[in-house]
Motif scaffolding. Structure first.
Motif, PDB file in Angstrom:
ATOM      1  N   GLY A  94      57.332 -76.230  53.774  1.00 61.15           N
ATOM      2  CA  GLY A  94      58.057 -74.983  53.588  1.00 61.15           C
ATOM      3  C   GLY A  94      58.091 -74.532  52.217  1.00 61.15           C
ATOM      4  N   ALA A  95      57.058 -74.996  51.582  1.00 63.85           N
ATOM      5  CA  ALA A  95      57.320 -74.739  49.892  1.00 63.85           C
ATOM      6  C   ALA A  95      56.251 -73.353  50.020  1.00 63.85           C
ATOM      7  CB  ALA A  95      56.538 -75.741  49.078  1.00 63.85           C
ATOM      8  N   THR A  96      56.864 -72.240  50.096  1.00 64.98           N
ATOM      9  CA  THR A  96      56.139 -70.898  50.116  1.00 64.98           C
ATOM     10  C   THR A  96      57.107 -69.872  49.449  1.00 64.98           C
ATOM     11  OG1 THR A  96      55.312 -71.615  51.993  1.00 64.98           O
ATOM     12  CG2 THR A  96      55.192 -69.037  51.441  1.00 64.98           C
ATOM     13  N   VAL A  97      56.572 -69.176  48.359  1.00 66.99           N
ATOM     14  CA  VAL A  97      57.183 -68.219  47.710  1.00 66.99           C
ATOM     15  C   VAL A  97      56.663 -66.873  48.330  1.00 66.99           C
ATOM     16  CG1 VAL A  97      57.240 -66.531  45.598  1.00 66.99           C
ATOM     17  CG2 VAL A  97      57.568 -69.153  45.433  1.00 66.99           C
ATOM     18  N   ALA A 115      57.175 -56.773  42.524  1.00 64.88           N
ATOM     19  CA  ALA A 115      56.294 -57.616  42.047  1.00 64.88           C
ATOM     20  C   ALA A 115      57.046 -58.344  40.887  1.00 64.88           C
ATOM     21  CB  ALA A 115      55.146 -56.696  41.024  1.00 64.88           C
ATOM     22  N   GLN A 116      58.191 -57.844  40.311  1.00 66.40           N
ATOM     23  CA  GLN A 116      58.898 -58.545  39.163  1.00 66.40           C
ATOM     24  C   GLN A 116      59.746 -59.647  39.842  1.00 66.40           C
ATOM     25  OE1 GLN A 116      59.137 -57.969  35.688  1.00 66.40           O
ATOM     26  NE2 GLN A 116      59.834 -60.155  36.095  1.00 66.40           N
ATOM     27  N   ARG A 117      60.159 -59.432  41.211  1.00 67.96           N
ATOM     28  CA  ARG A 117      60.954 -60.560  42.000  1.00 67.96           C
ATOM     29  C   ARG A 117      59.922 -61.548  42.224  1.00 67.96           C
ATOM     30  NH1 ARG A 117      64.699 -59.477  47.171  1.00 67.96           N
ATOM     31  NH2 ARG A 117      62.589 -59.108  48.203  1.00 67.96           N
ATOM     32  N   LEU A 118      58.913 -61.260  42.602  1.00 69.65           N
ATOM     33  CA  LEU A 118      57.639 -62.384  42.976  1.00 69.65           C
ATOM     34  C   LEU A 118      57.366 -63.142  41.734  1.00 69.65           C
ATOM     35  CD1 LEU A 118      55.671 -63.413  45.154  1.00 69.65           C
ATOM     36  CD2 LEU A 118      53.882 -61.803  44.335  1.00 69.65           C
ATOM     37  N   ALA A 119      57.136 -62.502  40.660  1.00 64.03           N
ATOM     38  CA  ALA A 119      57.043 -63.392  39.557  1.00 64.03           C
ATOM     39  C   ALA A 119      57.747 -64.251  39.088  1.00 64.03           C
ATOM     40  CB  ALA A 119      56.562 -62.277  38.185  1.00 64.03           C
ATOM     41  N   ASN A 120      59.355 -63.478  39.282  1.00 61.61           N
ATOM     42  CA  ASN A 120      60.262 -64.617  39.092  1.00 61.61           C
ATOM     43  C   ASN A 120      60.468 -65.628  39.808  1.00 61.61           C
ATOM     44  OD1 ASN A 120      61.035 -62.796  36.916  1.00 61.61           O
ATOM     45  ND2 ASN A 120      62.470 -61.663  38.160  1.00 61.61           N
ATOM     46  N   SER A 121      60.260 -65.496  41.195  1.00 67.46           N
ATOM     47  CA  SER A 121      60.269 -66.555  42.235  1.00 67.46           C
ATOM     48  C   SER A 121      59.248 -67.532  41.943  1.00 67.46           C
ATOM     49  CB  SER A 121      60.042 -65.978  43.545  1.00 67.46           C
ATOM     50  OG  SER A 121      61.038 -65.011  43.725  1.00 67.46           O
ATOM     51  N   LEU A 122      57.895 -67.100  41.341  1.00 69.54           N
ATOM     52  CA  LEU A 122      56.723 -68.104  41.358  1.00 69.54           C
ATOM     53  C   LEU A 122      57.253 -69.081  40.227  1.00 69.54           C
ATOM     54  CD1 LEU A 122      53.874 -65.647  41.651  1.00 69.54           C
ATOM     55  CD2 LEU A 122      54.365 -67.585  43.104  1.00 69.54           C
ATOM     56  N   ALA A 225      65.207 -67.329  43.822  1.00 67.44           N
ATOM     57  CA  ALA A 225      63.744 -67.229  44.459  1.00 67.44           C
ATOM     58  C   ALA A 225      63.585 -66.936  45.929  1.00 67.44           C
ATOM     59  CB  ALA A 225      63.167 -68.733  44.355  1.00 67.44           C
ATOM     60  N   LYS A 226      62.865 -65.982  46.380  1.00 72.88           N
ATOM     61  CA  LYS A 226      62.712 -65.428  47.624  1.00 72.88           C
ATOM     62  C   LYS A 226      61.588 -66.564  48.217  1.00 72.88           C
ATOM     63  CE  LYS A 226      61.584 -61.662  50.670  1.00 72.88           C
ATOM     64  NZ  LYS A 226      63.027 -61.835  51.382  1.00 72.88           N
ATOM     65  N   VAL A 227      62.047 -67.504  49.133  1.00 72.76           N
ATOM     66  CA  VAL A 227      61.059 -68.597  49.474  1.00 72.76           C
ATOM     67  C   VAL A 227      61.141 -68.447  51.040  1.00 72.76           C
ATOM     68  CG1 VAL A 227      61.461 -69.896  47.631  1.00 72.76           C
ATOM     69  CG2 VAL A 227      62.912 -70.097  49.584  1.00 72.76           C
TER      70      VAL A 227
END
Length: 376
Positions: A94-97, A115-122, A225-227
């Motif tokens: 379940g290790a998915t961003v 896009a900014q939130r995705l970059a932060n989550s990664l 992190a959005k996972v």
């Protein structure tokens, strides 16, 4: 199609080794067994004849206009051909961003914020994809544009819109890949928004149920992190349904701090002040941040601080925000009415402002979409 073009397509297929003798695809219009993008890539790389290349381009256009596309690891392909290995850590652990977006009139809404939130989550999770966030979102825009055109055949541009999902995994798990770690995998796909799940709630509001399932501690993984590790959401929704069918679960931390529902951020209106959980208590929502801008433009005060259930029960109105449906009103919590127990005037003010800004009547679109999906 002309006889020469037909003959060109047939001869190209046989010469490349892709098409056996006697199994031609002389007419893209008459034959339903269309070749895949991968098959086209295989034989088109071997083609030199410019005339034959035009034939292939024509044929590809026929397929593109007939099917939804997706994007995976730098390549566009038919959505139905998306695949992820069962040995991928995103599947096994379940290790998915992830990011979920939506379109308005076929254009992705608040793309830069997502896009900014995705970059932060990664960064928080420690996954470094092979593609840049910019290139991933460029692909997302192309997927949305193409698939929205398919969805809109025979309809107005504002009739329906898409959900767009981006997810990135670490790749193959060494334990299931001969001890070798795989490369990160990035995927983009879209789907028509499921309006039937929330269309009526714009008028009726939605009910919340407090559940025993708690929000995952920030000591387990960064709440910022959005996972896709969401078993607690799944269990919370099951529990809420046992109390009241159609209700949404309201999750708290172990000490009673309100966090979020399984699908939305939450905010409480007290007079002219709106209170929402801080970033230490809940994933910061892109839609909630947009609501903040609407509220401040309308002269409301905005506070980010911790609070418990009692502060929700005594609120004048309670708002729920989420990417697919933007904003809804919570009208009951554990059977107790919020305010007058119906969506309030400030909720309607924000919904109208949101609709005006995006150029789509959000509630009307949902009702139209629900009707279309019911009879499709």
């Amino acid at each position: 199609m002309s006889e020469n073009l037909t003959r060109g397509i047939s001869s190209v297929g046989r010469a490349s080794g892709w098409q056996p003798e006697g199994q031609g695809f002389e007419s893209p219009i008459l034959h339903s067994n269309l070749p895949t993008y991968r098959e086209f890539t295989y034989f088109s790389e071997k083609i030199i004849n410019p005339r034959a290349l035009l034939a292939v381009e024509y044929f590809m256009n026929q397929q593109e206009h007939l099917s939804e596309i997706a994007w995976q690891n730098g390549k566009f392909l038919p959505r139905k051909e998306l695949a992820i290995s069962p040995g991928d850590a995103g599947f096994v652990l379940g290790a998915t961003v992830t990011e979920q977006l939506r379109t308005f009139r076929g254009k992705i809404f608040l793309s830069d914020d997502h896009a900014q939130r995705l970059a932060n989550s990664l960064h928080d999770v420690g996954i470094v994809p092979n593609e840049t966030v910019q290139s991933i979102f460029s692909a997302a825009n192309q997927v949305a544009t193409h698939n929205h055109k398919l969805l809109m055949q025979g309809n107005k541009q504002s009739d329906q819109d898409l959900g767009v999902v981006i997810f990135i995994t670490p790749g193959l798990l060494p334990a299931q890949n001969n001890g070798l770690a795989g490369k990160p995998s990035a995927t983009v796909h879209s789907f028509p928004l499921a309006y039937s799940l929330w269309a009526d709630s714009y008028e009726t509001g939605t009910n919340l149920q407090c559940v025993s399932i708690q929000q995952v501690s920030e000591k387990c993984w960064p709440i910022s992190a959005k996972v896709r590790s969401r078993l607690h959401y799944f269990l919370a929704e099951q529990e809420a349904t046992t109390y009241e069918k159609g209700s949404r679960p309201l999750l708290s931390h172990a000490d009673g701090r309100i966090s979020e529902t399984s699908t939305a951020n939450i905010a409480a209106l007290h007079g002219r002040t709106i209170v929402t959980p801080p970033e230490q208590d809940a994933l910061m929502g892109v839609s909630m941040n947009y609501l903040k801008s609407l509220a401040e433009d309308a002269g409301f005060l905005w506070e980010s601080r911790s609070f418990n259930k009692d502060e929700l029960i005594t609120a004048d109105e309670v708002f729920l925000t989420s990417t697919p449906w933007c904003i809804l009103a919570a009208v009951q919590i554990d059977g107790q009415p919020v305010g007058k127990g119906v969506p309030g005037p400030i909720y309607h003010e924000f919904l109208n402002a949101w609709s005006k800004n995006v150029g789509v009547d959000i509630a009307d679109q949902a009702h139209f979409g629900k009707t279309s999906q019911t009879f499709s």
